[in-house]
Design an enzyme around this catalytic site. Sequence first.
Site, PDB file in Angstrom:
ATOM      1  N   THR A 432      52.013 -29.288  -9.428  1.00  0.00           N
ATOM      2  CA  THR A 432      52.708 -28.406 -10.378  1.00  0.00           C
ATOM      3  C   THR A 432      53.529 -29.256 -11.350  1.00  0.00           C
ATOM      4  OG1 THR A 432      52.847 -26.737  -8.659  1.00  0.00           O
ATOM      5  CG2 THR A 432      54.242 -26.383 -10.550  1.00  0.00           C
ATOM      6  N   THR A 450      50.690 -24.818 -13.005  1.00  0.00           N
ATOM      7  CA  THR A 450      50.163 -25.469 -11.806  1.00  0.00           C
ATOM      8  C   THR A 450      48.665 -25.248 -11.659  1.00  0.00           C
ATOM      9  OG1 THR A 450      50.498 -25.611  -9.388  1.00  0.00           O
ATOM     10  CG2 THR A 450      50.554 -23.425 -10.337  1.00  0.00           C
ATOM     11  N   GLU A 452      48.050 -25.599  -8.256  1.00  0.00           N
ATOM     12  CA  GLU A 452      48.427 -25.517  -6.840  1.00  0.00           C
ATOM     13  C   GLU A 452      48.458 -26.901  -6.208  1.00  0.00           C
ATOM     14  OE1 GLU A 452      50.150 -24.681  -3.844  1.00  0.00           O
ATOM     15  OE2 GLU A 452      48.204 -25.275  -3.049  1.00  0.00           O
ATOM     16  N   GLU A 471      44.734 -21.848  -6.222  1.00  0.00           N
ATOM     17  CA  GLU A 471      45.962 -21.046  -6.117  1.00  0.00           C
ATOM     18  C   GLU A 471      45.900 -19.980  -5.036  1.00  0.00           C
ATOM     19  OE1 GLU A 471      49.318 -21.923  -7.385  1.00  0.00           O
ATOM     20  OE2 GLU A 471      47.880 -22.299  -8.976  1.00  0.00           O
ATOM     21  N   GLY A 519      56.855 -28.459  -6.628  1.00  0.00           N
ATOM     22  CA  GLY A 519      57.222 -28.740  -5.241  1.00  0.00           C
ATOM     23  C   GLY A 519      56.959 -27.608  -4.272  1.00  0.00           C
TER      24      GLY A 519
HETATM   25  N1  GLU Z   1      51.246 -23.009  -5.945  1.00  0.00           N
HETATM   26  C1  GLU Z   1      52.653 -23.211  -5.745  1.00  0.00           C
HETATM   27  C2  GLU Z   1      53.450 -21.995  -6.160  1.00  0.00           C
HETATM   28  O1  GLU Z   1      53.023 -21.266  -7.014  1.00  0.00           O
HETATM   29  C3  GLU Z   1      53.134 -24.387  -6.487  1.00  0.00           C
HETATM   30  C4  GLU Z   1      52.456 -25.611  -5.992  1.00  0.00           C
HETATM   31  C5  GLU Z   1      53.356 -26.762  -5.777  1.00  0.00           C
HETATM   32  O2  GLU Z   1      54.318 -26.923  -6.544  1.00  0.00           O
HETATM   33  O3  GLU Z   1      53.114 -27.542  -4.866  1.00  0.00           O
HETATM   34  O4  GLU Z   1      54.499 -21.779  -5.650  1.00  0.00           O
END
Ligand code: GLU
Length: 622
Positions: A432, A450, A452, A471, A519
């Site tokens: 992200t 992102t 993901e 995602e 994160g």
């Molecule tokens: N897919 C995550 C979310 O939408 C973010 C992915 C990440 O920052 O590791 O919360």
Amino acid sequence: MMRRLAVASVASATAAVLAAALVVPPAQAYVRAASPPGTTTSLAEAPAGHVPAGKVPVAEGYGGAVSTVDLDATRAGLGVLRRGGNAVDAAVAAAATLGVTEPFSAGIGGGGFFVYYDARSGEVRTIDGRETAPAAATEELFIDPESGGPLPFEQARVSGLSVGVPGTPATWQRALDEWGTWSLPQALAPATKVAAEGFVVDETFRSQVAENSDIFDDFTSTSELYLPGGAPPAAGSRFSNPDLARTYALLAKQGVGALYDGPLGAEIARTVQQPPVAPDTDRVVRPGAMTAADLAAYDAPLRAPTHVDYAGLDVYGMGPPSSGGSTVGEALNILESQDLSADDRTAALHAYVEASALAFADRNRYVGDADQVDVPLDELLSQGFAEERACQIDPDAVLEKPVAPGVPDGQYAGCGEEAPGPTGGQREGLSTTHLTVSDRWGNVVAYTLTIEATGGSGIAVPDRGFLLNNELTDFNFAPTQGDAPDPNLPGPGKRPRSSMSPTIVLDDGRPLLALGSPGGATIITTVLQTLVNRLDLGMNLPDAVAAPRVSSRNTASQAEPAFLASPEGEALVAKGHKFAEIPEIGAETALEFGRHGFVQAVAEPTRRGGGSAMVVRPGPDR
Ligand code: GLU
């Protein structure tokens, strides 16, 4: 209870910071990293290796600002501002450039959330560019038909099953249509140039390919793109992506309809249904069910932002399907009744850790895609609910984790009831990316996007130069809430719950802060801790961003080594808190606004190789 906030003057960066901001040497030369500015209260160290000249984590001045994790992206955004574009135009240009230079974190194969402060109306607006599950998805999307149990994460990630309909191109078009002044072709031009002409590979790019090389190698499209000659591109080498340049040119020419209702969409659906698996791999790659009709049905809607009043400031964030705004907001509401004083940082951090655990319990129990499940958002963000939750916090003792969720039913008295059911965990990652932009008119963008996992699904669309997201693995694979309903199970057309937390804080109707981070679930705590650092503990913004991080999420708690070694970290552990050590949490970017158009742009000094902050007209606060 109303507390007085310890908001020091924005103009508190050191002379070294300012000197760094005023000198913007040409690209591509490499210099030894200077001492990171703005780290006077942190234990952060200078980034390892080399950083490109001109890449500084703090810049101050006027006329607008851009902060991203990447020098090329920040330059692209700044170029737009200099040529008369507004913050929205610049944010799209910077995001498109991140799709070239940070392609393992973000790109047109993914999604995100765009939060915008409109100076003319004084309103905060948001765009939900979250990916959707295909119409054929069911609650059993990630259940292995053979075993009847949930698929292992890696099998789910590296598959067509995990790919959601991308929301990023629709987000860009929606943002430009609603608030921009440039056309999509204009906003894509800087990124198209970077893709065509190439950029200098940094260590982050190289290592992200290296970490994914076993996966990338298993797809013909991805290995051709990112493993030229069979190995990751070397740091310091030049990397171009002519396929992506052509794809951006196609979007510029035909509009985003090329993806949602045209040839590119057909290729995405084909890639999801028949991933281009290398002939020599024994990896089991499950196909997905996405069709061209799923792409045609996609929309990136405007959504109301979340809002809480935090000690007189207005904090706006992203509502469902993100849990960012509700969880940051609930935790802030809980913290409002706590004694957060810069004189006793250990006590303040104890309250922060406990408040975020409580808010995570409620997030896991109640937040999902509000178009498909009933999310009690108003109650989760009510002061009454927060006060009921806050009375569980004991300044002298540590709450036993996991804590149960509360009951946000509008009936608040005493310490309240607890809802039944365990609370689900959530993975954390470093994928992200977040960017923050402002312009000379006072508009502000906080945009997190992102694909993901770092590297997404690992599947690139053949000859198109970009990776598809994974995602849909943000859904819970199986129910996590015991007998209570789980709001985040997969479903047709559903958007998986996110933790992305692009946040804008207003003071008396005017922007004070804009921030966000990558994160995974730690995004929420990174944003929350930075707000506490800045607003309650008296740190300036560079220090608030650089300070060592601790992330408490009810079912998991982690801290950076520098936090564990700090007096506060040691005191919290002695008190009974348990934190697993993790090398790094987040990679934030942020802006702070002063008077008369003064802006301080801040990026990480060291995490993920450090970020890049720039302002249109560098100069000191007047
Ligand atoms: N897919 C995550 C979310 O939408 C973010 C992915 C990440 O920052 O590791 O919360």
